[in-house]
Design a protein around this motif. Structure first.
Motif, short mmCIF file in Angstrom:
data_model
loop_
_atom_site.label_atom_id
_atom_site.label_comp_id
_atom_site.label_asym_id
_atom_site.label_seq_id
_atom_site.Cartn_x
_atom_site.Cartn_y
_atom_site.Cartn_z
N ARG A 151 0.83 -1.21 0.00
CA ARG A 151 0.00 0.00 0.00
C ARG A 151 0.87 1.26 0.00
O ARG A 151 0.60 2.21 -0.73
CB ARG A 151 -0.89 0.01 1.24
CG ARG A 151 -2.30 -0.31 0.97
CD ARG A 151 -3.15 -0.17 2.23
NE ARG A 151 -4.01 -1.33 2.26
CZ ARG A 151 -3.84 -2.40 3.01
NH1 ARG A 151 -2.85 -2.47 3.86
NH2 ARG A 151 -4.66 -3.40 2.94
N THR A 184 0.93 3.98 -2.96
CA THR A 184 0.50 5.33 -2.61
C THR A 184 1.59 6.35 -2.88
O THR A 184 1.32 7.43 -3.43
CB THR A 184 0.08 5.38 -1.12
OG1 THR A 184 -1.02 4.48 -0.93
CG2 THR A 184 -0.34 6.77 -0.71
N ASP A 195 -4.27 2.23 -3.27
CA ASP A 195 -3.79 3.60 -3.50
C ASP A 195 -4.50 4.54 -2.54
O ASP A 195 -5.65 4.90 -2.73
CB ASP A 195 -4.03 4.02 -4.94
CG ASP A 195 -3.42 5.38 -5.26
OD1 ASP A 195 -2.70 5.94 -4.41
OD2 ASP A 195 -3.67 5.89 -6.37
N LEU A 196 -3.81 4.93 -1.48
CA LEU A 196 -4.41 5.78 -0.46
C LEU A 196 -4.02 7.24 -0.61
O LEU A 196 -4.21 8.04 0.30
CB LEU A 196 -4.01 5.27 0.94
CG LEU A 196 -4.39 3.82 1.24
CD1 LEU A 196 -3.92 3.43 2.63
CD2 LEU A 196 -5.87 3.59 1.08
N SER A 197 -3.48 7.60 -1.78
CA SER A 197 -3.09 8.99 -1.99
C SER A 197 -4.34 9.86 -2.11
O SER A 197 -5.41 9.41 -2.53
CB SER A 197 -2.22 9.13 -3.24
OG SER A 197 -2.88 8.60 -4.37
#
Length: 94
Positions: A54, A58, A83-85
């Motif tokens: 992750r 990200t 994708d935690l962007s």
């Protein structure tokens, strides 16, 4: 050992063979326990292999498509998990 890199395992055992899932899980748990014991990380900072994936996805500066290609995910929906962007939006002043 194969000469071409794409035919060699990334992580190997002492004998040079591909590491089994069971051996990898055991090694990861030893690694995390050692990091906790020596204070490198706290219990709250504990992370998994998926957390590493992750983080890599990200932090990558490419497009969402490039991130999906690099991560090996077949569906765009999986990118919502990995994708935690934060989306970049234009300022209202622009």
């Amino acid at each position: 050992m194969p000469l071409h890199a794409d035919q060699r395992p990334l992580i190997v055992s002492r004998t040079g063979e591909a590491l089994t899932k069971s051996a990898w899980d055991t090694a990861w748990q030893r690694f995390i326990r050692a990091a906790l014991k020596d204070g490198t990380i706290t219990d709250d900072e504990r992370f998994s292999l998926h957390d590493l994936k992750r983080k890599g996805i990200t932090d990558y500066k490419g497009t969402r498509h490039e991130k999906q290609e690099g991560s090996g995910h077949r569906s765009a929906g999986m990118m919502d998990v990995y994708d935690l962007s934060l989306p970049v939006v234009k300022s209202s002043e622009e």
